[in-house]
Design a protein around this motif. Structure first.
Motif, mmCIF file in Angstrom:
data_model
loop_
_atom_site.group_PDB
_atom_site.id
_atom_site.type_symbol
_atom_site.label_atom_id
_atom_site.label_comp_id
_atom_site.label_asym_id
_atom_site.label_seq_id
_atom_site.Cartn_x
_atom_site.Cartn_y
_atom_site.Cartn_z
ATOM 1 N N ILE A 151 0.842 -1.193 0.000
ATOM 2 C CA ILE A 151 0.000 0.000 0.000
ATOM 3 C C ILE A 151 0.875 1.239 0.000
ATOM 4 C CG2 ILE A 151 -1.583 1.369 1.406
ATOM 5 C CD1 ILE A 151 -2.896 -1.196 2.268
ATOM 6 N N LEU A 152 1.917 1.180 0.826
ATOM 7 C CA LEU A 152 2.784 2.356 0.944
ATOM 8 C C LEU A 152 3.458 2.667 -0.380
ATOM 9 C CD1 LEU A 152 4.066 4.491 2.752
ATOM 10 C CD2 LEU A 152 5.968 2.921 3.025
ATOM 11 N N GLU A 180 -9.239 -1.113 5.952
ATOM 12 C CA GLU A 180 -8.128 -1.330 5.017
ATOM 13 C C GLU A 180 -8.358 -0.561 3.719
ATOM 14 O OE1 GLU A 180 -10.105 -3.782 6.101
ATOM 15 O OE2 GLU A 180 -8.862 -4.720 7.638
ATOM 16 N N ARG A 181 -9.621 -0.542 3.296
ATOM 17 C CA ARG A 181 -9.924 0.134 2.037
ATOM 18 C C ARG A 181 -9.706 1.640 2.189
ATOM 19 N NH1 ARG A 181 -15.774 0.198 -0.982
ATOM 20 N NH2 ARG A 181 -15.131 1.478 -2.754
ATOM 21 N N ILE A 191 -7.673 3.128 4.301
ATOM 22 C CA ILE A 191 -6.235 3.420 4.405
ATOM 23 C C ILE A 191 -5.582 3.325 3.028
ATOM 24 C CG2 ILE A 191 -4.041 2.584 5.336
ATOM 25 C CD1 ILE A 191 -5.649 1.774 7.840
ATOM 26 N N ALA A 192 -5.928 2.291 2.276
ATOM 27 C CA ALA A 192 -5.336 2.138 0.945
ATOM 28 C C ALA A 192 -5.666 3.363 0.096
ATOM 29 C CB ALA A 192 -5.871 0.870 0.283
ATOM 30 N N HIS A 193 -6.893 3.826 0.210
ATOM 31 C CA HIS A 193 -7.290 4.995 -0.578
ATOM 32 C C HIS A 193 -6.510 6.243 -0.139
ATOM 33 C CE1 HIS A 193 -10.146 7.025 -3.284
ATOM 34 N NE2 HIS A 193 -9.873 8.062 -2.506
ATOM 35 N N ILE A 194 -6.364 6.402 1.144
ATOM 36 C CA ILE A 194 -5.626 7.574 1.657
ATOM 37 C C ILE A 194 -4.193 7.530 1.140
ATOM 38 C CG2 ILE A 194 -4.656 8.638 3.747
ATOM 39 C CD1 ILE A 194 -7.211 7.655 5.212
#
Ligand code: ADP
Length: 380
Positions: free
Chosen positions: A22-23, A56-57, A59-62
């Motif tokens: 993700i990062l 999780e979704r 955070i992934a979007h952010i």
């Protein structure tokens, strides 16, 4: 830990771990593009993501839409400062009925029903909990986050000034960015006096910069507009500005140290006092309900009377100490003892424990709290 390869999930202390995948997908490919993007978007503050989305979704979007916010700092916020599994409920907190009621009205209901709390009823963006140490301020902050169904970010001002020093400005920026997108959010800053204190003499350049960044980010909360222009993230709960559902909640044992300008930003300053007899009784009975004991009602009454001036954490320490007495009685037989044969805790154990665990708040400092509360605070 910026290069974490761990899978997503929560760590032992409840902070959230985000995967390196993700990062890395969030790191802008070109600094120029990133800058341009940040500039273009700086006019439209980030909107809150739909709280119905799995964490999780969100955070992934952010991480994919950082708007120029530092990705490493964001990851640190998500990993170390965002707490996802530390649930404290009102009922876990003994007493403080007044404070709980005030907090429900000021924070919890507005967060849960933003459609009803608009205009003059818009939730406040700054609240200070002050009082002697060990009276439950941190517990209250956690309970508000749970009861208001919001994302909880917890950091102490002293760790901003030590552990994260050098990156603190970026971190503060990232903290508010993530909090806004994860709204409704509570940003809990413990020991706020060490950051917003009136100690200009020994204030160094970096702590001044962190303080300034915090004040800027904070003031943007109340003046912020609403949605992303790309409209891909829409918030759902009525028309209220999502940014109005980010609360900076702070705690301090030294409210008089906070300078006047900073003090005014805390729209509400709530005194969390030492527990009254009824609260001590509730707290003691709750603690002892988990421990085999032979305490009669009149024993509880006596212990409650004898613990005048004890804080909540003093009471907890006292009960723990008393619970050790039956174990000490076993002496060398301890190694062979069976759990069920350990004798129940009794009143004499508390009498003995009181020789070791004394009240931790002095009369002088209580007077100081009461004086400050009568000038600047409201009583919870
Ligand atoms: P503060 O933030 O005011 O210094 P905390 O919230 O960290 O205090 O409380 C420290 C500990 O004391 C808690 O973990 C809890 O065991 C106990 N405690 C303090 N106040 C209360 C209370 N009102 N109800 C239940 N436990 C309390």
């Amino acid at each position: 830990n910026a290069s974490t390869n761990s899978a997503q999930g929560t760590t032992a202390n409840g902070a959230y771990k985000v995967s390196s995948k993700i990062l890395s997908s969030s790191v802008p490919s070109s600094p120029r593009i990133a800058q341009a993007g940040a500039k273009a978007r700086s006019q439209s503050p980030p909107s809150a993501l739909d709280p119905g989305w799995p964490i999780e979704r969100r955070i992934a979007h952010i991480m994919k839409t950082l708007n120029g916010v530092d990705p490493i700092a964001c990851q640190q916020i998500v990993n170390d400062i965002m707490i996802t599994d530390s649930k404290v409920y009102w009922d876990d907190i003994a007493g403080l009925r007044g404070a709980k009621n005030a907090l429900k009205e000021i924070v919890v209901y507005p967060f849960l029903r933003p459609d009803l709390f608009k205009g003059l009823r818009e939730p406040i963006s700054g609240m200070l909990l002050f009082g002697p140490p060990g009276t439950g301020k941190t517990m209250i902050a956690k309970a508000i986050a749970t009861e208001a169904n919001s994302t909880f970010f917890s950091i102490s001002a002293s760790s901003l000034l030590s552990k994260y020093l050098g990156e603190s400005e970026k971190l503060v920026k990232a903290l508010f960015y993530v909090a806004k997108r994860m709204a409704p959010s509570i940003i809990f800053i413990d020991e706020i006096d060490s950051l917003l204190g009136n100690r200009s003499d020994n204030e160094n350049e970096s702590s001044r910069r962190i303080k300034t960044e915090l004040l800027i980010q904070w003031s943007e909360l109340s003046s912020a507009a609403v949605r992303d222009e790309d409209g891909d993230t829409g918030t759902t709960n009525g028309d209220a500005a999502p940014d109005s559902r980010v609360l900076v909640l702070s705690a301090t044992n030294l409210p008089w140290v906070i300078d006047e300008a900073a003090r005014r930003r805390f729209t509400r300053r709530l005194y969390i006092p030492l527990p009254d007899p009824e609260t001590r009784a509730y707290h003691l009975r709750k603690l002892m309900s988990k421990q085999r004991n032979g305490l009669l009602d009149e024993d509880f009454d006596e212990i409650v009377a004898a613990t005048d001036g004890y804080s909540g954490s003093d009471i907890t320490a006292l009960a723990k100490e008393a619970a050790m007495e039956p174990i000490r009685d076993l002496g060398d037989k301890l190694m062979d003892a069976n759990f069920d044969t350990i004798r129940p805790v009794n009143k004499q154990d508390f009498v003995n424990a009181m020789k070791t665990i004394k009240k931790s708040v002095s009369k002088d400092s209580l007077k100081q709290f009461n004086d400050w509360a009568s000038h600047y605070g409201s009583v919870g």
